[in-house]
Design an enzyme around this catalytic site. Structure first.
Site, short mmCIF file in Angstrom:
data_model
loop_
_atom_site.label_atom_id
_atom_site.label_comp_id
_atom_site.label_asym_id
_atom_site.label_seq_id
_atom_site.Cartn_x
_atom_site.Cartn_y
_atom_site.Cartn_z
CD GLU A 103 -2.38 1.25 2.83
OE1 GLU A 103 -3.33 2.04 3.01
OE2 GLU A 103 -1.94 0.49 3.72
CE LYS A 125 -8.41 1.30 3.21
NZ LYS A 125 -7.41 1.67 4.21
CB CYS A 185 -4.57 -1.27 4.77
SG CYS A 185 -3.85 -1.23 6.44
#
Length: 531
Positions: free
Chosen positions: A282, A344, A394
């Protein structure tokens, strides 16, 4: 004498003050159930203490308000301990004074523990208001209430489902139920087992103990059997993969003096990798896409075309003005002209968006990026040869229902369904803490729920490959730079949980409550007949 000193008698003899202390200790003990400790039986024992204190025999039952306090204390100490790694981010990298960081963590745990307090209050109210038998409360009412506590904690105000009860059981016999009812369903099963254990501690009646014990044995035996079922099948040819762990220190990552060091590092590690799929962590590139040297991404694209590889890079993509997204960009022979992009969707409060009224906290933490653009809930996977890779970034790895919804949506639309899951993370914020093995355990749960392998590319760990059975195939050491090379077989087919999500869990809760209502009415009728 033994009866006089039994655990049930000792716990039932406690006044409110000592009971609070016992609940605090029991809450702390629950953390040992999760990685890296894996002592899941202690979780059942701690929750059994919870049940005995609230439902066990005592001359004067705790009031609804006292029960709420007991449930809150149990959850507060459990959550404060389980998320203590947040102190590393706030103090070491956020520059916050220790006392303020402890207060901030305590406030977070205070809020999250309210749901368990409501669970305990509801349990006490139902027991006292409707005079529900203890065994019905412990086995049929406590489990759905506990599940509701975990569900609310995981969804309200974007949710924080870190270390919810079911995650502790990735390697216990109950793991076999994950492909059917998911992690929330495991929360119900754990609460049922804890309620059963609490009843066995409290009851002197063999007529009650033997059926309860048999139910728990059957439950664990069923999980063991289900774990042997192959829910998905191999798809296409296996991929060779290279997962890059840059091990860039968080305090240097956004330091102007080290920005180009990171760019060179990841360019070198990517071009050194020879695999079908190469993945970085990430935000591996510590600049907005618009700030990168003009030839940086084209050079990566050229490498992908020349080597017939797919390369996935984590970075913040700038869409003009103040719009930027925490993204993964993909380059491959199929994406030569237009890069694959995943944004995301489930953003982290404070780290990726600023809740109303909390700008002061973000400024105090010196967080370099504050408000990302939210990606779509449903996004397409990236095709790599004859596999389809679905990224998550994440924190998104904690939301199994959202990942299942993506797979179900692809399946319903008749489109290519992801055959591999990919998590890219940067855990450098939390140092060498229990956050790393805990997050890895949550990835294992996603594998069990979906019947698909998981690839994990992280900055400092845990960079790993998890096979379809939830086993770690390969893993790099924490806090070391390296490239994890492996061969991974994608899977096709849908587990029940991937198809239905939490629908089956809600049916389980409904059946539990209906049966509780029936048995309670029957018990009330028996009492009236006797009188």
């Amino acid at each position: 004498m033994l009866k006089r000193l039994s655990p049930a008698v000792l716990l039932s003899a406690l006044s409110f003050g000592p009971a609070l202390l016992v609940m605090a200790v029991a809450g702390v003990v629950t953390v040992t159930a999760f990685a890296p400790f894996g002592l899941w039986p202690l979780q059942l024992l701690s929750m059994a203490v919870f049940v005995v204190l609230l439902l066990g025999p005592r001359q004067q039952a705790f009031s609804v308000l006292q029960s709420a306090a007991l449930g809150w204390v149990f959850s507060f100490f459990s959550l404060f301990t389980a998320t203590s790694w947040l102190l590393v981010a706030m103090t070491r990298y956020g520059g916050m004074p220790v006392f303020l960081a402890v207060i901030a963590l305590a406030l977070l745990a205070f809020y999250l523990a309210l749901f368990a307090g409501l669970c305990a209050a509801a349990l006490a109210w139902i027991r006292q208001r409707w005079r529900v038998p203890a065994e019905v409360c412990a086995l049929l009412i406590f489990p759905p209430l506990w599940l509701l506590n975990e569900w609310l904690r995981g969804c309200l105000f974007t949710g924080f489902p870190w270390a919810i009860t079911g995650y502790a059981h990735t390697s216990s016999p109950l793991a076999g139920y994950a492909p059917v009812i998911g992690v929330l369903g495991l929360c119900w099963l754990v609460a049922f087992c804890a309620g059963a254990l609490g009843l066995m501690i409290c009851s002197d009646s063999k007529r009650l103990r033997l059926p309860v014990l048999a139910a728990v044995v059957l439950l664990f035996g069923g999980g063991h059997y289900l774990h042997k079922i192959t829910w998905t099948q191999p798809q296409g040819q296996a991929l060779t993969i290279s997962l890059i762990q840059g091990n860039v220190e968080q305090d240097k990552k956004f330091d102007q003096a080290h920005l180009y060091d990171s760019l060179r590092l990841y360019h070198d590690l990517i071009t050194r990798s020879k695999a079908d799929l190469v993945v970085t962590p990430e935000t591996a590139l510590p600049m907005l896409s618009s700030q990168l040297p003009p030839d940086y991404l084209p050079a990566i694209n050229t490498f992908a075309q020349k080597n017939q590889s797919a390369v996935l890079i984590g970075l913040a993509v700038h869409d003009g003005g103040s719009r930027y997204a925490n993204s993964v960009l993909g380059f491959s022979p199929r994406h030569e002209q237009q890069a694959y992009r995943y944004d995301k969707h489930h953003l982290v409060p404070f780290g990726e968006f600023i809740p109303f009224g909390f700008r002061w906290f973000v400024d105090l933490m010196h967080i370099p990026l504050g408000d990302f653009t939210k990606g779509d809930a449903i996004q397409v996977p990236m095709q790599v040869r004859d596999q389809f890779v679905l990224p998550n970034i994440c924190y998104e790895d904690l939301f199994g229902d959202e990942i299942a919804a993506q797979l179900a949506s692809q399946n319903r639309a008749g489109k290519a369904v992801a055959s591999l899951l990919l998590n890219v993370s940067n855990m450098a914020w939390y140092g060498d803490s229990i956050a790393i093995p805990q997050h890895l355990q949550f990835s294992v749960m996603r594998v069990l729920e979906t019947g698909r392998p998981m690839l994990r590319a992280t900055n400092t760990g845990a960079t790993a490959v998890i096979d379809v059975g939830g086993r770690l195939v390969n893993q790099l050491p924490y806090l070391q730079q390296g490239i994890l090379q492996a061969k991974v077989q994608g899977r096709q087919g849908m587990t029940p949980y991937a198809l239905w999500g939490n629908t089956s869990v809600m049916l389980l809760v409904l059946c539990s409550l209906l049966l509780a209502a029936y048995l309670s009415r029957r018990s009330a009728g028996s009492r009236q007949g006797e009188s």
